[in-house]
Write an enzyme that holds these catalytic residues in place. Structure first.
Site, PDB file in Angstrom:
ATOM      1  N   ASP A   1      10.373  -3.695  -5.781  1.00  0.00           N
ATOM      2  CA  ASP A   1      11.030  -4.857  -6.773  1.00  0.00           C
ATOM      3  C   ASP A   1      11.726  -5.813  -5.965  1.00  0.00           C
ATOM      4  O   ASP A   1      11.689  -7.002  -6.263  1.00  0.00           O
ATOM      5  CB  ASP A   1      11.403  -4.251  -8.040  1.00  0.00           C
ATOM      6  CG  ASP A   1      10.266  -3.463  -8.830  1.00  0.00           C
ATOM      7  OD1 ASP A   1       9.543  -4.082  -9.257  1.00  0.00           O
ATOM      8  OD2 ASP A   1      10.565  -2.464  -8.930  1.00  0.00           O
TER       9      ASP A   1
ATOM     10  N   ASP B   1      11.441   0.678 -19.409  1.00  0.00           N
ATOM     11  CA  ASP B   1      11.078   1.437 -18.040  1.00  0.00           C
ATOM     12  C   ASP B   1      12.672   1.720 -17.372  1.00  0.00           C
ATOM     13  O   ASP B   1      12.853   2.875 -16.959  1.00  0.00           O
ATOM     14  CB  ASP B   1      10.356   0.413 -17.180  1.00  0.00           C
ATOM     15  CG  ASP B   1       9.930   1.294 -15.849  1.00  0.00           C
ATOM     16  OD1 ASP B   1       8.917   2.327 -15.824  1.00  0.00           O
ATOM     17  OD2 ASP B   1      10.365   0.919 -14.928  1.00  0.00           O
TER      18      ASP B   1
ATOM     19  N   GLN C   1       9.978  -8.101  -3.639  1.00  0.00           N
ATOM     20  CA  GLN C   1       8.871  -9.210  -4.214  1.00  0.00           C
ATOM     21  C   GLN C   1       9.377 -10.660  -4.180  1.00  0.00           C
ATOM     22  O   GLN C   1       8.611 -11.342  -3.714  1.00  0.00           O
ATOM     23  CB  GLN C   1       8.845  -8.749  -5.567  1.00  0.00           C
ATOM     24  CG  GLN C   1       8.049  -7.389  -5.593  1.00  0.00           C
ATOM     25  CD  GLN C   1       7.423  -7.034  -6.937  1.00  0.00           C
ATOM     26  OE1 GLN C   1       7.708  -7.984  -7.797  1.00  0.00           O
ATOM     27  NE2 GLN C   1       7.056  -5.732  -7.092  1.00  0.00           N
TER      28      GLN C   1
ATOM     29  N   TYR D   1       0.743  -1.322   0.122  1.00  0.00           N
ATOM     30  CA  TYR D   1      -0.061  -0.178  -0.177  1.00  0.00           C
ATOM     31  C   TYR D   1       0.866   1.484   0.013  1.00  0.00           C
ATOM     32  O   TYR D   1       0.685   2.083   0.749  1.00  0.00           O
ATOM     33  CB  TYR D   1      -1.056  -0.023   1.187  1.00  0.00           C
ATOM     34  CG  TYR D   1      -2.048   0.788   1.093  1.00  0.00           C
ATOM     35  CD1 TYR D   1      -3.137   0.781   0.235  1.00  0.00           C
ATOM     36  CD2 TYR D   1      -2.129   2.083   1.977  1.00  0.00           C
ATOM     37  CE1 TYR D   1      -4.265   1.484   0.154  1.00  0.00           C
ATOM     38  CE2 TYR D   1      -3.263   2.724   1.823  1.00  0.00           C
ATOM     39  CZ  TYR D   1      -4.369   2.601   0.844  1.00  0.00           C
ATOM     40  OH  TYR D   1      -5.322   3.427   0.825  1.00  0.00           O
ATOM     41  N   GLY D   2       1.910   1.119  -0.830  1.00  0.00           N
ATOM     42  CA  GLY D   2       2.520   2.407  -0.956  1.00  0.00           C
ATOM     43  C   GLY D   2       2.262   3.159  -2.184  1.00  0.00           C
ATOM     44  O   GLY D   2       1.252   3.565  -2.369  1.00  0.00           O
TER      45      GLY D   2
ATOM     46  N   GLY E   1       2.849   6.824  -8.482  1.00  0.00           N
ATOM     47  CA  GLY E   1       1.555   6.416  -7.766  1.00  0.00           C
ATOM     48  C   GLY E   1       0.378   7.618  -7.473  1.00  0.00           C
ATOM     49  O   GLY E   1      -0.501   7.738  -7.712  1.00  0.00           O
TER      50      GLY E   1
ATOM     51  N   HIS F   1       5.240  -3.785 -13.088  1.00  0.00           N
ATOM     52  CA  HIS F   1       6.916  -3.709 -13.564  1.00  0.00           C
ATOM     53  C   HIS F   1       7.116  -5.121 -13.790  1.00  0.00           C
ATOM     54  O   HIS F   1       6.888  -5.912 -13.033  1.00  0.00           O
ATOM     55  CB  HIS F   1       7.627  -2.981 -12.618  1.00  0.00           C
ATOM     56  CG  HIS F   1       8.963  -2.597 -12.934  1.00  0.00           C
ATOM     57  ND1 HIS F   1       9.170  -2.293 -14.602  1.00  0.00           N
ATOM     58  CD2 HIS F   1      10.199  -2.636 -12.459  1.00  0.00           C
ATOM     59  CE1 HIS F   1      10.730  -2.346 -14.810  1.00  0.00           C
ATOM     60  NE2 HIS F   1      11.167  -2.690 -13.451  1.00  0.00           N
TER      61      HIS F   1
ATOM     62  N   GLU G   1      16.645  28.725 -11.697  1.00  0.00           N
ATOM     63  CA  GLU G   1      16.766  28.598 -12.983  1.00  0.00           C
ATOM     64  C   GLU G   1      16.869  27.298 -13.603  1.00  0.00           C
ATOM     65  O   GLU G   1      16.319  26.679 -14.671  1.00  0.00           O
ATOM     66  CB  GLU G   1      18.155  29.569 -13.567  1.00  0.00           C
ATOM     67  CG  GLU G   1      18.228  29.536 -15.115  1.00  0.00           C
ATOM     68  CD  GLU G   1      17.256  30.346 -15.690  1.00  0.00           C
ATOM     69  OE1 GLU G   1      17.038  31.508 -15.401  1.00  0.00           O
ATOM     70  OE2 GLU G   1      16.782  29.929 -16.780  1.00  0.00           O
TER      71      GLU G   1
HETATM   72  P1  NDP Z   1       6.431   1.481  -2.437  1.00  0.00           P
HETATM   73  O1  NDP Z   1       8.066   1.221  -1.871  1.00  0.00           O
HETATM   74  O2  NDP Z   1       5.886   2.573  -2.345  1.00  0.00           O
HETATM   75  O3  NDP Z   1       5.470   0.551  -1.572  1.00  0.00           O
HETATM   76  C1  NDP Z   1       6.111  -0.188  -0.329  1.00  0.00           C
HETATM   77  C2  NDP Z   1       4.858  -1.013  -0.018  1.00  0.00           C
HETATM   78  O4  NDP Z   1       5.377  -2.389   0.190  1.00  0.00           O
HETATM   79  C3  NDP Z   1       4.313  -0.516   1.378  1.00  0.00           C
HETATM   80  O5  NDP Z   1       2.922  -0.503   1.573  1.00  0.00           O
HETATM   81  C4  NDP Z   1       5.134  -1.533   2.475  1.00  0.00           C
HETATM   82  O6  NDP Z   1       4.515  -1.547   3.656  1.00  0.00           O
HETATM   83  C5  NDP Z   1       5.054  -2.740   1.631  1.00  0.00           C
HETATM   84  N1  NDP Z   1       5.955  -3.630   2.029  1.00  0.00           N
HETATM   85  C6  NDP Z   1       7.433  -3.407   2.036  1.00  0.00           C
HETATM   86  N2  NDP Z   1       7.927  -4.751   2.574  1.00  0.00           N
HETATM   87  C7  NDP Z   1       6.917  -5.496   2.761  1.00  0.00           C
HETATM   88  C8  NDP Z   1       6.956  -7.049   3.191  1.00  0.00           C
HETATM   89  N3  NDP Z   1       8.022  -7.666   3.531  1.00  0.00           N
HETATM   90  N4  NDP Z   1       5.709  -7.532   3.241  1.00  0.00           N
HETATM   91  C9  NDP Z   1       4.457  -6.657   3.092  1.00  0.00           C
HETATM   92  N5  NDP Z   1       4.526  -5.574   2.906  1.00  0.00           N
HETATM   93  C10 NDP Z   1       5.798  -5.015   2.419  1.00  0.00           C
HETATM   94  O7  NDP Z   1       6.544   0.707  -4.017  1.00  0.00           O
HETATM   95  P2  NDP Z   1       6.012   1.329  -5.354  1.00  0.00           P
HETATM   96  O8  NDP Z   1       4.678   1.595  -5.517  1.00  0.00           O
HETATM   97  O9  NDP Z   1       6.872   2.296  -5.828  1.00  0.00           O
HETATM   98  O10 NDP Z   1       6.454   0.027  -6.325  1.00  0.00           O
HETATM   99  C11 NDP Z   1       5.300  -1.285  -6.277  1.00  0.00           C
HETATM  100  C12 NDP Z   1       5.668  -1.733  -7.642  1.00  0.00           C
HETATM  101  O11 NDP Z   1       5.005  -0.518  -8.972  1.00  0.00           O
HETATM  102  C13 NDP Z   1       7.010  -2.007  -8.163  1.00  0.00           C
HETATM  103  O12 NDP Z   1       6.969  -3.259  -9.012  1.00  0.00           O
HETATM  104  C14 NDP Z   1       7.581  -0.774  -9.175  1.00  0.00           C
HETATM  105  O13 NDP Z   1       8.524  -1.210  -9.986  1.00  0.00           O
HETATM  106  C15 NDP Z   1       6.070  -0.590  -9.635  1.00  0.00           C
HETATM  107  N6  NDP Z   1       5.798   0.973 -10.304  1.00  0.00           N
HETATM  108  C16 NDP Z   1       6.138   1.872  -9.368  1.00  0.00           C
HETATM  109  C17 NDP Z   1       6.033   3.204  -9.699  1.00  0.00           C
HETATM  110  C18 NDP Z   1       5.897   4.414  -8.679  1.00  0.00           C
HETATM  111  O14 NDP Z   1       5.374   5.357  -9.103  1.00  0.00           O
HETATM  112  N7  NDP Z   1       6.502   4.040  -7.544  1.00  0.00           N
HETATM  113  C19 NDP Z   1       5.440   3.409 -11.196  1.00  0.00           C
HETATM  114  C20 NDP Z   1       5.328   2.228 -12.055  1.00  0.00           C
HETATM  115  C21 NDP Z   1       5.429   1.079 -11.442  1.00  0.00           C
HETATM  116  P3  NDP Z   1       5.206  -0.697   5.061  1.00  0.00           P
HETATM  117  O15 NDP Z   1       4.632   0.392   5.217  1.00  0.00           O
HETATM  118  O16 NDP Z   1       5.121  -2.025   5.817  1.00  0.00           O
HETATM  119  O17 NDP Z   1       6.813  -0.556   4.580  1.00  0.00           O
HETATM  120 MG    MG Z   2      10.793   1.787 -12.927  1.00  0.00          MG
HETATM  121 MG    MG Z   3      14.984  32.186 -18.768  1.00  0.00          MG
END
Ligand code: NDP
Ligand code: MG
Ligand code: MG
Length: 338
Positions: free
Chosen positions: A82, A190, A85, A25-26, A133, A107, A226
């Site tokens: 990633d 990407d 995962q 839920y990031g 996100g 991804h 700038e």
């Molecule tokens: P984030 O780093 O924002 O999300 C982390 C989430 O994972 C948090 O909710 C965290 O919870 C949870 N988490 C971490 N470790 C664990 C664990 N061991 N067990 C359970 N939950 C866990 O990730 P992103 O959203 O950046 O990336 C997610 C995917 O989306 C990736 O594959 C990325 O490549 C892809 N992606 C990301 C983009 C972006 O905008 N960031 C753009 C397009 C694709 P806690 O609070 O407990 O740490």
């Molecule tokens: Mg990327």
């Molecule tokens: Mg200028």
């Protein structure tokens, strides 16, 4: 021209009656989950105990352990970092992947580089919004969307592509346009894009421009406005109407300077470096290095990250942004650091 799918091309009924578990839920997780819920999809969240768990509950979701959410769901979307995962998949998701379920990614990294090898009797797709996100969420709330890519890695049910398109629609991407790709193309473009242009290239360009001005005796505050602040205004014009509209909006002097200076900054050497970066992505050299860096607890990542925070452009920027509350990132907001 590639086929671009829009809302009207997509049959979202294939998601009807299905339970979707968003794992994580990031940055992406909160956006996919909230957008889908508002699109009428039955969404649950899978997490470990911690900050995100609390946040997801506050946002009104039912939260389970990753294992329990994977057990309950028909479609499991993995939105963990990633590098985390593969272990979570092995321990908590794989045991619950019974025949006919769907596994999804935003991804292609772990599938493409064989860090996750799913069983053959399930569907595997990716639905990757081409944006951070918090914009996936914000644009959806505004009635718009971030363009997206879909790809099918395994089609056990014969419905994988339709499900992927429906998913992309329900998070809002089909409002902007969805393209079909492969895990290989999504992963490689990407990684190349974020390294050469969007993050690596742009950050290095901004820093080099700032340093050049400050070393020549100009005020850091002027150099910040700038080379960093104004970049957004220029990029907004490109986003709205391409390079042509940006050039229409700037002065002719700026446009002449653009034509004269651009090729002196991004030279054949730069292009050569880009080709090397692409090659490291394609051969898996970059992926291998990143996987090893994580296994070693990120020594180099941490050192560089600390040094970068203390760069003079960051120090002066922090002060100036204090005075511009309207541009400040929402600290503490989910995904604001992405
Ligand atoms: P984030 O780093 O924002 O999300 C982390 C989430 O994972 C948090 O909710 C965290 O919870 C949870 N988490 C971490 N470790 C664990 C664990 N061991 N067990 C359970 N939950 C866990 O990730 P992103 O959203 O950046 O990336 C997610 C995917 O989306 C990736 O594959 C990325 O490549 C892809 N992606 C990301 C983009 C972006 O905008 N960031 C753009 C397009 C694709 P806690 O609070 O407990 O740490
Ligand atoms: Mg990327
Ligand atoms: Mg200028």
């Amino acid at each position: 021209m590639a086929k671009v799918y829009y809302n009207g091309d997509v049959n979202e009924a294939v998601l009807q009656g299905k339970k979707v578990a968003v794992i994580g839920y990031g940055s992406q997780g909160h956006a996919h989950a909230q957008n889908m819920r508002e699109s009428g999809v039955d969404v649950i969240i899978g997490l470990r105990q911690g900050k995100s768990w609390e946040q997801a509950e506050n946002d009104g979701f039912t939260v389970y352990s990753v294992r329990e959410a994977s057990a309950q769901a028909d479609l499991i979307m993995i939105l963990l970092p990633d590098e985390i995962q593969p272990a979570v998949y092995k321990n908590e998701i794989e045991p619950e992947l019974t025949e006919g379920k769907t596994l999804a990614f935003a991804h292609g990294f772990n599938i493409h580089f064989n860090q996750i090898v799913p069983p053959k009797n399930i569907d595997v797709f990716l639905a990757a919004p081409k944006g951070p996100g918090h914009l996936v969420r914000r644009t959806f709330e505004d009635g718009a969307g971030v363009p997206g890519l879909i790809a099918v890695f395994q089609d056990a049910t014969g419905q994988a592509k339709e499900i992927a398109l429906a998913y992309a629609k329900q998070i809002g991407s089909a409002r902007a346009g969805v393209l079909e790709t492969t895990f290989k193309e999504e992963t490689e473009t990407d990684l190349f894009g974020e390294q050469a242009v969007l993050c690596g290239g742009t950050a290095a360009l901004v820093k080099a421009g700032f340093e050049t001005l400050v070393e020549a005796g100009y005020q850091p505050e002027v150099a910040y406005f700038e080379c960093l602040h104004e970049l957004k205004l220029i990029v907004d014009l490109m986003y709205e109407g391409g390079l042509e509209y940006m050039r229409y909006s700037i002065s002719d002097t700026a446009q002449w300077g653009d034509f004269q200076a651009g090729p002196r900054i991004v030279t054949d050497e730069t292009k050569k470096a880009m080709k090397e970066i692409l090659s490291d992505v394609q051969t898996g050299k970059f992926a291998k290095g990143w996987i090893l860096e994580n296994q070693a607890n990120r020594p180099e990542f941490t050192t560089i990250n600390e040094a970068e925070k203390n760069h003079p452009i960051e120090v002066v920027g922090r002060e100036l942004r204090e005075m511009m509350p309207f541009v400040k990132a929402q600290k503490g907001a989910v995904g604001a650091n992405n």
